[in-house]
Each structure stands twice: as structure tokens, then as C-alpha cells.
Design a protein around this motif. Sequence first.
Motif, mmCIF file in Angstrom:
data_model
loop_
_atom_site.group_PDB
_atom_site.id
_atom_site.type_symbol
_atom_site.label_atom_id
_atom_site.label_comp_id
_atom_site.label_asym_id
_atom_site.label_seq_id
_atom_site.Cartn_x
_atom_site.Cartn_y
_atom_site.Cartn_z
ATOM 1 N N HIS A 3 -26.271 -3.003 29.954
ATOM 2 C CA HIS A 3 -25.009 -3.639 29.562
ATOM 3 C C HIS A 3 -24.116 -2.586 28.942
ATOM 4 C CE1 HIS A 3 -26.681 -7.647 30.198
ATOM 5 N NE2 HIS A 3 -27.754 -7.238 29.562
ATOM 6 N N THR A 4 -22.828 -2.872 28.945
ATOM 7 C CA THR A 4 -21.880 -1.991 28.268
ATOM 8 C C THR A 4 -21.297 -2.736 27.071
ATOM 9 O OG1 THR A 4 -19.937 -2.721 29.519
ATOM 10 C CG2 THR A 4 -21.249 -0.916 30.475
ATOM 11 N N PHE A 5 -20.784 -1.972 26.129
ATOM 12 C CA PHE A 5 -20.155 -2.586 24.969
ATOM 13 C C PHE A 5 -18.944 -3.413 25.402
ATOM 14 C CE2 PHE A 5 -17.515 -2.729 21.137
ATOM 15 C CZ PHE A 5 -18.438 -3.270 20.252
ATOM 16 N N GLU A 6 -18.238 -2.946 26.425
ATOM 17 C CA GLU A 6 -17.068 -3.682 26.926
ATOM 18 C C GLU A 6 -17.477 -5.063 27.446
ATOM 19 O OE1 GLU A 6 -17.733 -0.409 27.699
ATOM 20 O OE2 GLU A 6 -16.223 0.338 26.306
ATOM 21 N N GLU A 7 -18.654 -5.150 28.068
ATOM 22 C CA GLU A 7 -19.154 -6.456 28.519
ATOM 23 C C GLU A 7 -19.391 -7.372 27.318
ATOM 24 O OE1 GLU A 7 -21.800 -5.887 32.502
ATOM 25 O OE2 GLU A 7 -22.592 -4.916 30.697
#
Length: 98
Positions: A3-7
Motif C-alpha cells: 500500500h502507499t500512504f496516498e492510498e
Amino acid sequence: MAHTFEELVEMQRAADEAHTKVLELRDAYGPPTQKGGWTENQTETYETAWRAWRDLDRDLGATVSEYAKEVGRTRPEIEAELRKILPDPESGRGTTEG
């Protein structure tokens, strides 16, 4: 799953929007225990909004936990970082009831 922080920010935003809807309905309808109570339609609308918020918040929590593990940080650290970007909809309302 990576996962990304933006997600996480987008998931938090969606959960906050659903939470805000619940708060708006509660403000508009008044307490469910008030004299006269809510209509069947109001109850259904509120419960649908509450379930949507609950489901989004549950999914967010699981994803934040996964992300924290992936990046070697704690869940509270990640949650605090998210709240720096998106303040809690309950901030300043004086209630945490859901």
C-alpha cells in the motif's frame, strides 16, 4: 499487498466523508430517543449511512495496520500522520458517539 500512504489518505478521506454524513443526519434528525422518535425512512437512512461509515472505517483500520507493518512503524503513528492531513470530523463537536 503493498500500500502507499496516498492510498491511506484517500481511504481516510472516504471514511471521513461517510462519518460527516452520519453526523449531519444526527444533527438534522435529532436524537433517536427524542419524543416522537425518527420516522422509518429516517431510521433507514441513518442506519445505511452508519453502516457505510463503519465498513469504510473497518477497511481503513485493516489497511493502516498492514501498511504500518510494511513500513516498520506503529498503527498509531500512521493514524496520527493521517490526522495531520485530514482532521477528525468529530473535532470540536464534543462527542465521539457513533
